[in-house]
Write an enzyme that holds these catalytic residues in place. Structure first.
Site, PDB file in Angstrom:
ATOM      1  N   CYS A 123       0.808  -1.219   0.000  1.00 33.53           N
ATOM      2  CA  CYS A 123       0.000   0.000   0.000  1.00 33.53           C
ATOM      3  C   CYS A 123       0.843   1.271   0.000  1.00 33.53           C
ATOM      4  O   CYS A 123       0.309   2.370  -0.193  1.00 33.53           O
ATOM      5  CB  CYS A 123      -0.942  -0.011   1.197  1.00 33.53           C
ATOM      6  N   HIS A 273      -3.558   6.713   2.220  1.00 38.92           N
ATOM      7  CA  HIS A 273      -3.937   5.410   1.681  1.00 38.92           C
ATOM      8  C   HIS A 273      -5.351   5.082   2.129  1.00 38.92           C
ATOM      9  O   HIS A 273      -5.703   5.255   3.300  1.00 38.92           O
ATOM     10  CB  HIS A 273      -2.945   4.351   2.177  1.00 38.92           C
ATOM     11  N   ASN A 304     -10.250  -0.901  -0.415  1.00 38.48           N
ATOM     12  CA  ASN A 304      -8.797  -0.812  -0.298  1.00 38.48           C
ATOM     13  C   ASN A 304      -8.168  -1.391  -1.550  1.00 38.48           C
ATOM     14  O   ASN A 304      -8.227  -2.599  -1.782  1.00 38.48           O
ATOM     15  CB  ASN A 304      -8.349  -1.579   0.951  1.00 38.48           C
TER      16      ASN A 304
END
EC number: 2.3.1.180
Length: 348
Positions: A123, A273, A304
């Site tokens: 990420c 993020h 996500n």
């Protein structure tokens, strides 16, 4: 002894010149996830803030999504594919060890013969790629660099894992980094905490599929038989990750602000993020960001998407008018490794 190497022919500064995104056509609501786990829409929303996510179809491959996002970023930057000197792709869901998917993408967009390589930083991958791109531009190795964050995390989702089944989505985000006349990408604060690697990980390595080629034969000693192997997926220790992200990453974000000489009051936009809405809201509170700062909350409808989440969120903020060209934005990525990267940028 005097060096014979001539000085770099690069530019003092670099900036993000254009951004593009691609979200798969299939939208998956929480109700579909609930067919596989014992939970509720209210529980998922309260824990993550996620209502829907996008999952890629058979034709929406890592390469295809990247090509679509890249085309938009190139057009937004006002350059041609042939001007791109390097292609950097951050992904954990391209399942071939070699060749790098970056080479295929470079060819398909008509970029000529640029440097092309993949990175694996989960990420935080977009931040890592952006930092590398800035270095290539300022040292003169490439005038323009294409940075892509792309994931098909639906391929690595265990729909029966109550802790993660609802989290992940698919998509691609891309930016063009090129020369600038003034600072537009600040110093990167990045690092890793390998002692916490087990908190986010792939459940199995691909080597578990190495079985004897003899039909009907037994699996090699110490390896499970093929029918006993559950497909590899991403798993995490939710509470440990939450605490780390909220407390440690707020410190990293502040360090990035300090390194850039920017205060929270100077910010226009915050693009963390898109892991979890609770994490985002907690970071906003810890950093004491003014209400005037626009905060990316793309996770609600995109889920996500790991390396793709920051450029996708950036693209949506600009497309919807919530952010504008020239705004000062703090971006921070964090995840598996555990790794992180934060910097302050001027939006394209």
């Amino acid at each position: 002894m005097t060096s014979k190497i001539k000085p770099s022919q690069g530019t003092p500064y670099a900036r993000i010149m254009g951004v593009g995104g691609y979200r798969p056509t299939r939208v998956v609501p929480n109700e579909e996830i609930l067919k596989h786990i014992e939970s509720s829409d209210e529980w998922i929303r309260s824990r993550s803030g996620i209502a829907t996510r996008h999952w890629a179809g058979p034709e929406e491959t890592v390469a295809q999504m990247s090509v679509e996002a890249s085309g938009k970023a190139i057009a937004d930057a006002g350059i041609t594919p042939g001007q791109i000197g390097a292609v950097i792709v951050s992904t954990v869901s391209h399942f071939k060890q070699t060749p790098a998917i970056a080479t295929e993408i470079a060819h398909r967009i008509g970029a000529g013969k640029p440097a092309a390589f993949d990175i694996s930083a989960g990420c935080a991958g977009f931040g890592y790629g952006l930092t590398l791109a800035k270095g290539l531009v300022t040292e003169g190795s490439a005038e323009y660099v294409l940075v892509i964050g792309v994931e098909r995390l639906s391929d690595l989702t265990d729909l029966e894992d109550r802790a993660t089944a609802f989290l992940f989505g698919d998509g691609a985000g891309a930016v063009i980094v090129g020369p600038a006349k003034e600072p537009a990408i600040g110093p990167t604060v990045w690092g890793s905490e390998g002692d916490k690697a087990e908190t986010i990980k792939q459940t199995l390595g691909w080597d578990v599929y190495r079985t004897t080629p003899v039909p009907g034969g037994d699996a090699p000693e110490g390896r499970p038989a093929p029918e006993e192997i559950r497909y590899p997926a991403i798993t995490q220790e939710g509470q440990a990750v939450f605490r780390w992200a909220v407390f440690e990453m707020a410190k990293v974000a502040q360090q990035a602000l300090d390194a850039a000489g920017v205060s929270p009051d100077d910010l226009d936009v915050f693009i963390p993020h898109q892991a979890n809405m609770r994490i985002i809201d907690s970071m906003v509170k810890t950093l004491k960001l003014p209400e005037s700062v626009t905060v990316a909350r793309d996770v609600e409808t995109t889920g996500n998407t790991s390396a793709a989440s920051i450029p996708l969120a950036m693209e949506r903020l600009l497309a919807t008018g919530q952010a504008k060209s020239g705004d000062t934005a703090l971006v921070i990525g964090f995840g598996a490794g555990l790794v992180y990267a934060a910097t302050v940028v001027t939006l394209p």
